[in-house]
Design a protein around this motif. Structure first.
Motif, PDB file in Angstrom:
ATOM      1  N   SER A 302       0.795  -1.237   0.000  1.00 32.75           N
ATOM      2  CA  SER A 302       0.000   0.000   0.000  1.00 32.75           C
ATOM      3  C   SER A 302       0.828   1.289   0.000  1.00 32.75           C
ATOM      4  CB  SER A 302      -0.919  -0.004   1.224  1.00 32.75           C
ATOM      5  OG  SER A 302      -0.139  -0.054   2.416  1.00 32.75           O
ATOM      6  N   GLU A 303       2.104   1.270   0.442  1.00 29.34           N
ATOM      7  CA  GLU A 303       2.912   2.494   0.563  1.00 29.34           C
ATOM      8  C   GLU A 303       3.165   3.124  -0.793  1.00 29.34           C
ATOM      9  OE1 GLU A 303       7.175   4.055   2.391  1.00 29.34           O
ATOM     10  OE2 GLU A 303       6.478   2.012   2.799  1.00 29.34           O
ATOM     11  N   GLU A 304       3.637   2.365  -1.738  1.00 31.61           N
ATOM     12  CA  GLU A 304       3.925   2.912  -3.080  1.00 31.61           C
ATOM     13  C   GLU A 304       2.638   3.329  -3.769  1.00 31.61           C
ATOM     14  OE1 GLU A 304       6.294   1.696  -7.185  1.00 31.61           O
ATOM     15  OE2 GLU A 304       6.302   0.336  -5.460  1.00 31.61           O
ATOM     16  N   THR A 305       1.610   2.520  -3.503  1.00 32.18           N
ATOM     17  CA  THR A 305       0.311   2.872  -4.085  1.00 32.18           C
ATOM     18  C   THR A 305      -0.162   4.212  -3.545  1.00 32.18           C
ATOM     19  OG1 THR A 305      -0.255   0.553  -4.285  1.00 32.18           O
ATOM     20  CG2 THR A 305      -2.069   2.113  -4.412  1.00 32.18           C
ATOM     21  N   SER A 306       0.101   4.445  -2.284  1.00 32.86           N
ATOM     22  CA  SER A 306      -0.274   5.717  -1.674  1.00 32.86           C
ATOM     23  C   SER A 306       0.458   6.884  -2.332  1.00 32.86           C
ATOM     24  CB  SER A 306       0.022   5.673  -0.178  1.00 32.86           C
ATOM     25  OG  SER A 306      -0.236   6.924   0.411  1.00 32.86           O
ATOM     26  N   ASP A 307       1.766   6.698  -2.616  1.00 33.61           N
ATOM     27  CA  ASP A 307       2.531   7.758  -3.288  1.00 33.61           C
ATOM     28  C   ASP A 307       1.961   8.053  -4.662  1.00 33.61           C
ATOM     29  OD1 ASP A 307       4.183   7.962  -1.119  1.00 33.61           O
ATOM     30  OD2 ASP A 307       5.721   6.602  -1.948  1.00 33.61           O
ATOM     31  N   LEU A 308       1.604   7.011  -5.358  1.00 34.34           N
ATOM     32  CA  LEU A 308       1.040   7.229  -6.688  1.00 34.34           C
ATOM     33  C   LEU A 308      -0.286   7.970  -6.603  1.00 34.34           C
ATOM     34  CD1 LEU A 308       1.782   3.824  -8.451  1.00 34.34           C
ATOM     35  CD2 LEU A 308       2.766   6.053  -8.989  1.00 34.34           C
ATOM     36  N   GLN A 343       4.528   7.914 -14.333  1.00 30.09           N
ATOM     37  CA  GLN A 343       5.027   7.189 -15.490  1.00 30.09           C
ATOM     38  C   GLN A 343       6.157   6.218 -15.099  1.00 30.09           C
ATOM     39  OE1 GLN A 343       3.561   7.042 -18.164  1.00 30.09           O
ATOM     40  NE2 GLN A 343       2.245   8.867 -18.129  1.00 30.09           N
ATOM     41  N   LYS A 344       6.969   6.596 -14.105  1.00 35.24           N
ATOM     42  CA  LYS A 344       8.018   5.655 -13.645  1.00 35.24           C
ATOM     43  C   LYS A 344       7.399   4.420 -13.002  1.00 35.24           C
ATOM     44  CE  LYS A 344      11.915   8.781 -12.955  1.00 35.24           C
ATOM     45  NZ  LYS A 344      12.860   9.382 -11.975  1.00 35.24           N
ATOM     46  N   ALA A 345       6.294   4.641 -12.313  1.00 35.04           N
ATOM     47  CA  ALA A 345       5.594   3.497 -11.747  1.00 35.04           C
ATOM     48  C   ALA A 345       5.088   2.579 -12.840  1.00 35.04           C
ATOM     49  CB  ALA A 345       4.437   3.971 -10.865  1.00 35.04           C
ATOM     50  N   ARG A 346       4.784   3.182 -13.968  1.00 37.70           N
ATOM     51  CA  ARG A 346       4.265   2.406 -15.091  1.00 37.70           C
ATOM     52  C   ARG A 346       5.376   1.706 -15.864  1.00 37.70           C
ATOM     53  NH1 ARG A 346       1.337   5.122 -20.369  1.00 37.70           N
ATOM     54  NH2 ARG A 346       0.987   3.177 -21.541  1.00 37.70           N
TER      55      ARG A 346
END
Length: 488
Positions: A302-308, A343-346
């Motif tokens: 959930s942490e990275e998802t929260s940043d996104l 976009q980096k997450a993608r």
């Protein structure tokens, strides 16, 4: 020949005539005095010639008596002829002052000639004693002639003494007359020159005064010059020019007022067009982003998802809040960072972003959502289609009166005809993967926002990548135009 030239020639003619009269008067007086001197000198020369000729007669007589040759006799006869000639010339010098002395003088000359003839006669008769006696008498008479010549010359000197003194006095008076005459002529020439210069300078002064009036913006004052020459014609032409300038000035004022009103209308229209362009946003990006977020939430914690989600929220908030107004470059940079986080997450390691930013330039005004479409275009065409991904360089530099923004990628490049369409704002963006505010939209918004052309430059070679360069002025053109119109 024009009239001013005629005036100049007339003044020169007057000066030449006056100088000529003075020269003629001085020449006449000098010649007259010289002739008088020459006449007196000739009297002295003629009298002195009588003395020398009489002595020559005695000398030639003595030579003949000593050596009675034909040559000596010829010389003697010649000297007697000269004596008779000078006698006649001296006779013309007779006047009331020397009449008695001159008569005795003539008699002495005649006696000398007669005595010489008697001496020759006695010599021819072989009467040597009588001939010598006559020769002695001739010598005595010659001496008397010399003495009488001195007496006559002395008489002449006394006679013409008054004349000499008169000439001296006359010369002194003539000098005084010359000085007064020169002063009078100088005064006359000064008056003529003043009148002549006034006839030229007064109209010129009037023209100068009229020119000063015109330079001060007073076009209603008529120009009058009363002179019958080219300056009067120039004044009339100047007056017609004043009328034409006044009419033209009134026309310009009317046109300026109309242009001001038209410019205000254009500004309103541009603002309206800007808002219309800014309202065009494609919601497909939102769907694509949410799809990415859902996959991320499924695969990761959930942490990275929260940043996104924070980045997406910030991006949506920016789009909704600042799309219809100016923002700073700092705001645009924050949005780009949020966009690139998404976009980096993608794309993960397939996407590399290199940023070089001059902090001093981040307060410059720019239309909202200007840089994201350019970065997005690089992601779509340079990174997404390639399996290995790609690199994007984002730079902000200070260029004195402007800020230089560069977005460079190492993608496949853009064809020339598309570059021309993009720069001219003619390319229609149809790619559903973008925000909907493509290159052409950005170009139009920049032109409307700054009121300038040639703000974007695209450098691209097929297979070697693309560089988009924006040269953003530090002062907004439309604001400056508006200020200028307000001041007008």
């Amino acid at each position: 020949m024009n009239k001013i030239q005629k005036k100049i020639w007339m003044l020169a003619t007057v000066v030449l005539v006056i100088m000529g009269i003075i020269w003629i008067a001085l020449t006449y007086y000098n010649q007259k005095t010289q002739n008088q001197y020459n006449e007196i000198l000739q009297r002295y020369i003629k009298m002195n010639e009588v003395t020398s000729t009489s002595q020559l007669v005695v000398t030639n007589l003595n030579n003949y008596l000593l050596e009675p040759s034909k040559a000596n006799l010829t010389e003697l006869n010649h000297s007697k002829e000269n004596l008779n000639r000078v006698k006649d010339e001296v006779l013309s010098l007779r006047n009331t002052e020397n009449e008695f002395d001159l008569t005795n003088y003539m008699n002495l000359i005649d006696s000398l000639i007669e005595t010489t003839d008697r001496s020759l006669m006695f010599y021819s008769e072989k009467d040597t004693e009588a001939s010598d006696k006559e020769f002695t008498e001739a010598t005595r008479i010659s001496k008397y002639i010399s003495d009488m010549t001195l007496t006559l010359i002395d008489t002449e000197l006394k006679t013409y003494d008054r004349f000499y003194r008169g000439i001296i006095d006359q010369s002194a008076e003539f000098k005084k007359l010359g000085i007064w005459l020169m002063l009078l002529i100088t005064l006359l020439l000064l008056m003529i020159t003043y009148w002549f210069s006034l006839s030229i300078t007064r109209p010129v002064q009037l023209l100068t005064r009229a020119a000063n009036e015109l330079s001060a913006g007073r076009f209603d004052k008529e120009i009058k010059v009363d002179s019958n020459d080219e300056i009067s014609f120039l004044a009339q032409t100047f007056n017609r020019m004043r009328i034409n300038i006044n009419n033209l000035f009134q026309e310009i004022q009317q046109k300026a007022q109309l242009e001001h009103e038209l410019q205000q209308s254009k500004l309103l229209l541009k603002e309206s067009q800007l808002r219309n362009l800014q309202s065009q946003i494609n919601p497909h990006f939102l769907f694509n982003t949410l799809n990415t977020l859902s996959k991320k939430a499924y695969l990761e914690g959930s942490e990275e998802t929260s940043d996104l989600l924070v980045s997406v929220a910030g991006l949506l908030r920016y789009n909704l809040k600042w799309l219809d107004r100016a923002v700073t470059l700092r705001d645009e940079v924050v949005v780009i960072q949020q966009y690139m986080n998404i976009q980096k997450a993608r794309f993960t390691d397939r996407l590399t972003l290199n940023m070089e930013i001059d902090e001093a330039c981040l307060e410059v005004q720019i239309p909202g959502l200007t840089l994201q479409p350019i970065i997005e275009n690089a992601v779509i065409y340079a990174v997404e289609p390639r399996e290995e991904g790609g690199n994007i360089w984002f730079r902000i530099k200070d260029g004195d009166n402007q800020v230089i923004i560069e977005v460079e990628d190492d993608g496949p490049g853009i064809q020339e005809h598309k570059i021309k369409q993009i720069v001219e704002g003619e390319l229609v963006q149809t790619d559903a993967a973008s925000t909907g505010i493509g290159f052409s939209n950005v170009v139009k918004r920049l032109k409307l926002f700054y009121g300038m052309e040639n703000l974007m430059d695209i450098q691209s070679h097929i297979g070697l990548g693309t560089k988009v360069v924006l040269r953003i002025p530090k002062t907004r053109g439309i604001e400056e135009n508006a200020k200028t119109l307000d001041r007008g």
